[in-house]
Design a protein around this motif. Sequence first.
Motif, PDB file in Angstrom:
ATOM      1  N   LYS A 266       0.855  -1.270   0.046  1.00  0.00           N
ATOM      2  CA  LYS A 266       0.061  -0.067   0.054  1.00  0.00           C
ATOM      3  C   LYS A 266       0.972   1.154   0.003  1.00  0.00           C
ATOM      4  N   LYS A 267       0.855   1.892  -0.926  1.00  0.00           N
ATOM      5  CA  LYS A 267       1.701   3.176  -1.054  1.00  0.00           C
ATOM      6  C   LYS A 267       0.915   4.439  -0.414  1.00  0.00           C
ATOM      7  N   PRO A 268       1.810   5.453   0.008  1.00  0.00           N
ATOM      8  CA  PRO A 268       1.181   6.637   0.782  1.00  0.00           C
ATOM      9  C   PRO A 268       0.245   7.307  -0.499  1.00  0.00           C
ATOM     10  N   LEU A 269      -0.668   7.964  -0.234  1.00  0.00           N
ATOM     11  CA  LEU A 269      -1.740   8.665  -0.753  1.00  0.00           C
ATOM     12  C   LEU A 269      -0.972   9.899  -1.563  1.00  0.00           C
ATOM     13  N   VAL A 270       0.220  10.382  -0.947  1.00  0.00           N
ATOM     14  CA  VAL A 270       1.071  11.263  -1.803  1.00  0.00           C
ATOM     15  C   VAL A 270       1.307  11.116  -3.259  1.00  0.00           C
ATOM     16  N   ASP A 271       1.798   9.760  -3.262  1.00  0.00           N
ATOM     17  CA  ASP A 271       2.055   9.357  -4.634  1.00  0.00           C
ATOM     18  C   ASP A 271       0.988   9.489  -5.610  1.00  0.00           C
ATOM     19  N   PHE A 272      -0.252   9.408  -5.123  1.00  0.00           N
ATOM     20  CA  PHE A 272      -1.337   9.772  -6.226  1.00  0.00           C
ATOM     21  C   PHE A 272      -1.569  11.221  -6.235  1.00  0.00           C
ATOM     22  N   LEU A 273      -1.335  11.864  -5.244  1.00  0.00           N
ATOM     23  CA  LEU A 273      -1.646  13.287  -5.205  1.00  0.00           C
ATOM     24  C   LEU A 273      -0.863  14.312  -5.972  1.00  0.00           C
ATOM     25  N   LYS A 274       0.334  13.885  -5.820  1.00  0.00           N
ATOM     26  CA  LYS A 274       1.677  14.669  -6.221  1.00  0.00           C
ATOM     27  C   LYS A 274       1.515  14.996  -7.620  1.00  0.00           C
ATOM     28  N   PRO A 275       1.029  13.963  -8.690  1.00  0.00           N
ATOM     29  CA  PRO A 275       1.235  14.386 -10.077  1.00  0.00           C
ATOM     30  C   PRO A 275       0.109  15.203 -10.338  1.00  0.00           C
ATOM     31  N   GLN A 276      -0.954  15.489  -9.736  1.00  0.00           N
ATOM     32  CA  GLN A 276      -1.841  16.131 -10.256  1.00  0.00           C
ATOM     33  C   GLN A 276      -1.950  17.632  -9.734  1.00  0.00           C
ATOM     34  N   GLY A 277      -2.203  18.601 -10.470  1.00  0.00           N
ATOM     35  CA  GLY A 277      -2.220  20.038 -10.259  1.00  0.00           C
ATOM     36  C   GLY A 277      -3.354  20.371  -9.306  1.00  0.00           C
ATOM     37  N   ARG A 278      -4.321  19.572  -9.525  1.00  0.00           N
ATOM     38  CA  ARG A 278      -5.515  20.227  -8.481  1.00  0.00           C
ATOM     39  C   ARG A 278      -5.315  19.891  -6.876  1.00  0.00           C
ATOM     40  N   PHE A 279      -4.246  19.246  -6.592  1.00  0.00           N
ATOM     41  CA  PHE A 279      -3.850  19.006  -5.334  1.00  0.00           C
ATOM     42  C   PHE A 279      -2.361  19.782  -4.832  1.00  0.00           C
ATOM     43  N   LYS A 280      -1.983  20.610  -5.794  1.00  0.00           N
ATOM     44  CA  LYS A 280      -0.733  21.268  -5.599  1.00  0.00           C
ATOM     45  C   LYS A 280      -0.840  22.128  -4.222  1.00  0.00           C
ATOM     46  N   HIS A 281      -1.768  22.941  -4.046  1.00  0.00           N
ATOM     47  CA  HIS A 281      -1.701  23.626  -2.859  1.00  0.00           C
ATOM     48  C   HIS A 281      -1.718  22.894  -1.659  1.00  0.00           C
ATOM     49  N   MET A 282      -1.921  21.593  -1.804  1.00  0.00           N
ATOM     50  CA  MET A 282      -1.823  20.762  -0.298  1.00  0.00           C
ATOM     51  C   MET A 282      -0.381  20.411  -0.066  1.00  0.00           C
ATOM     52  N   PHE A 283       0.646  20.687  -1.002  1.00  0.00           N
ATOM     53  CA  PHE A 283       2.031  20.469  -0.789  1.00  0.00           C
ATOM     54  C   PHE A 283       2.585  21.810  -0.337  1.00  0.00           C
ATOM     55  N   ALA A 284       1.917  22.728  -0.288  1.00  0.00           N
ATOM     56  CA  ALA A 284       2.560  24.118  -0.057  1.00  0.00           C
ATOM     57  C   ALA A 284       2.855  24.105   1.583  1.00  0.00           C
ATOM     58  N   PRO A 285       3.948  24.723   2.251  1.00  0.00           N
ATOM     59  CA  PRO A 285       4.139  24.727   3.582  1.00  0.00           C
ATOM     60  C   PRO A 285       3.058  25.188   4.236  1.00  0.00           C
ATOM     61  N   GLY A 286       2.882  24.493   5.363  1.00  0.00           N
ATOM     62  CA  GLY A 286       1.760  24.741   6.323  1.00  0.00           C
ATOM     63  C   GLY A 286       0.445  24.128   6.011  1.00  0.00           C
ATOM     64  N   ASN A 287       0.280  23.412   4.902  1.00  0.00           N
ATOM     65  CA  ASN A 287      -0.927  22.726   4.564  1.00  0.00           C
ATOM     66  C   ASN A 287      -0.609  21.213   4.612  1.00  0.00           C
ATOM     67  N   GLU A 288       0.283  20.923   5.420  1.00  0.00           N
ATOM     68  CA  GLU A 288       0.540  19.265   5.796  1.00  0.00           C
ATOM     69  C   GLU A 288      -0.693  18.749   6.224  1.00  0.00           C
ATOM     70  N   TYR A 289      -1.384  19.546   7.031  1.00  0.00           N
ATOM     71  CA  TYR A 289      -2.683  18.894   7.832  1.00  0.00           C
ATOM     72  C   TYR A 289      -3.793  18.385   6.826  1.00  0.00           C
ATOM     73  N   LEU A 290      -3.765  19.079   5.315  1.00  0.00           N
ATOM     74  CA  LEU A 290      -4.514  18.559   4.467  1.00  0.00           C
ATOM     75  C   LEU A 290      -4.262  17.072   4.228  1.00  0.00           C
ATOM     76  N   LEU A 291      -3.032  16.924   3.842  1.00  0.00           N
ATOM     77  CA  LEU A 291      -2.265  15.678   3.342  1.00  0.00           C
ATOM     78  C   LEU A 291      -2.803  14.618   4.446  1.00  0.00           C
ATOM     79  N   GLU A 292      -2.539  14.966   5.551  1.00  0.00           N
ATOM     80  CA  GLU A 292      -3.027  14.044   6.874  1.00  0.00           C
ATOM     81  C   GLU A 292      -4.372  13.977   6.547  1.00  0.00           C
ATOM     82  N   GLN A 293      -5.186  14.778   6.756  1.00  0.00           N
ATOM     83  CA  GLN A 293      -6.653  14.381   6.761  1.00  0.00           C
ATOM     84  C   GLN A 293      -6.999  13.531   5.508  1.00  0.00           C
ATOM     85  N   ALA A 294      -6.500  13.925   4.403  1.00  0.00           N
ATOM     86  CA  ALA A 294      -6.950  12.987   3.153  1.00  0.00           C
ATOM     87  C   ALA A 294      -6.210  11.555   3.247  1.00  0.00           C
TER      88      ALA A 294
END
Lengths: 315, 98
Positions: A266-294
Motif C-alpha cells: 500500500k503506497k502513501p496517498l501522496v504518490d497519487f496526489l503529487k502528479p495532479q495539479g488540482r492538489f498542488k496547494h496541499m503540498f505548500a508549507p503549512g498545509n501538511e494537515y490537508l495531506l494528513e486528513q486525506a
Amino acid sequence: MTTKALKLKELAKGEDRFAHGHRMCAGCGAPIVVKQVLMATDYPIIAANATGCLEVSSCIQQFTAWKIPWMHSAFENAAATISGIEAMYRSLVKQGKLEDKNVKFIAFGGDGGTYDIGFQALSGAMERGHDMMYICYDNGAYMNTGIQRSSATPFGADTTTCPAGDVIPGKLQNRKDLTRIMAAHGIPYVAQASPANWMDLMKKVQKAFEIKGPKFMNVIAPCNRGWRSRTDDAIALAKLAFETCYWPLYEIENGITKITAKPKEKKPLVDFLKPQGRFKHMFAPGNEYLLEQAQAYVDAQWERLQKEAAFWGEE
Amino acid sequence: MSKKFWETLPQGSVVLEAGSSAKFKTGTWRSMRPKWIEENCIQCMFCWMYCPDMSVKVNAEGKREGFDYDYCKGCGICALECPGKKGNKAIVMEEEGK
C-alpha cells in the motif's frame, strides 16, 4: 453464450464497438473504460448515456462513435431511459413481436450524472429491479462544463467552484461513497473497477452480464484537464489510485463483499496526489494537515473495506 | 463532407450510420507523434488496450502494426505504458513535424 476468453492477443483481433474519431480530449480515460466494457462480451448491447463528456463528444450531429444502438435524452435520466428501453424490450418479446436475442442493457454516466443529477433516476431504476447495468465513469468533477465540484470530487481538490485560496483550501468535504450506497439498495451486483486493471474490469463486466437484475459498476476515469496532470498518465494515475487504496477494487455480490485485487504494497496517498495539479496547494508549507486528513480518510475507508471482506471470509 | 440543413437531417437527431465518427479525423489535433520501434516490441498489446482513440493497428493475425495517424491525438499513453524490451521502449514520442 459462453463467456469470452480474456486473452489480449485474441481480443485484439476483434472489432471495437466504440469507433475512433470521437472528440474526447487526448489522453482521456473515459473512452478506454467504454472500449474495455464493450470488448468484454459478445452479447448485443443497447446503451443509454447521461449528458457528460462522453455523450457530447461521442455523438456530435451527423456523427456517432457508437457501433451499438445508443440513446441520450437528458442529464438526469440515463437510468430511467435504459430501464424504459429494457421494459419495452421485455414486453415486445413477451407479446411475440420481437425475437429474444439476449440483449444486454447498459447506461453510461459520468460522476455528475450519476452521483448528483442522475441519482434519483438511478436509485429508482435499481429499486424497480430492471435487468440492466449502470456504469459510472468517475473523473471526480463536472469536467465537461469546466471542472465544477461534484459529490465525487475528493477532499482538498481545487475546482472552479471550490477553488483553493488563502482561506479555503479546495474542497472541504470527502467524496460520497456511491459504490456502497448502491450496495445498500440490495441489488445483486455492485463493483468498483479501474481501466488500468483491464482484466479485473472485464471479468466484472462478464460476471455482471450473467446476473439477472440491476447491476452497478463504478470505474475510475482519469481526466488530465480536470486533474491538471499530463496527457499521457491516465493509466498510470488509475494504477496509483489502486496502489494507494484511494480506489480499491472490490465487488459486492448478493451482499457479500470481496476484494478482487490487492496492491502488493500500500503506497502513501501522496504518490497519487503529487502528479495532479488540482492538489498542488496541499503540498505548500503549512498545509501538511490537508495531506494528513486525506490520508486518514483513505486509511479508514480501506480498513473498513478489509474488515467487511474479512467478515465474509472473502479476503 | 457536405453541409446538411435541417430539411435533410433525419428526424429526432437520429444518426443512422454506426461508427460514423470515423469520418472525422482527429489526427490533426496531434502535437506529439508516437513512433513504433519494431525491434523493441514484445507484442504485449498494452498500447492497443490502453489507446483511447483506437489508433493502434492490429493485423488479422493479432500482431501489432503501426499507428493510425488519421486518428491518433498524440496523448502518449502508449509510450508511457510500453514495457519495451530490456529497458528500451518500443514506442517513443517525437515532436510533430520534425
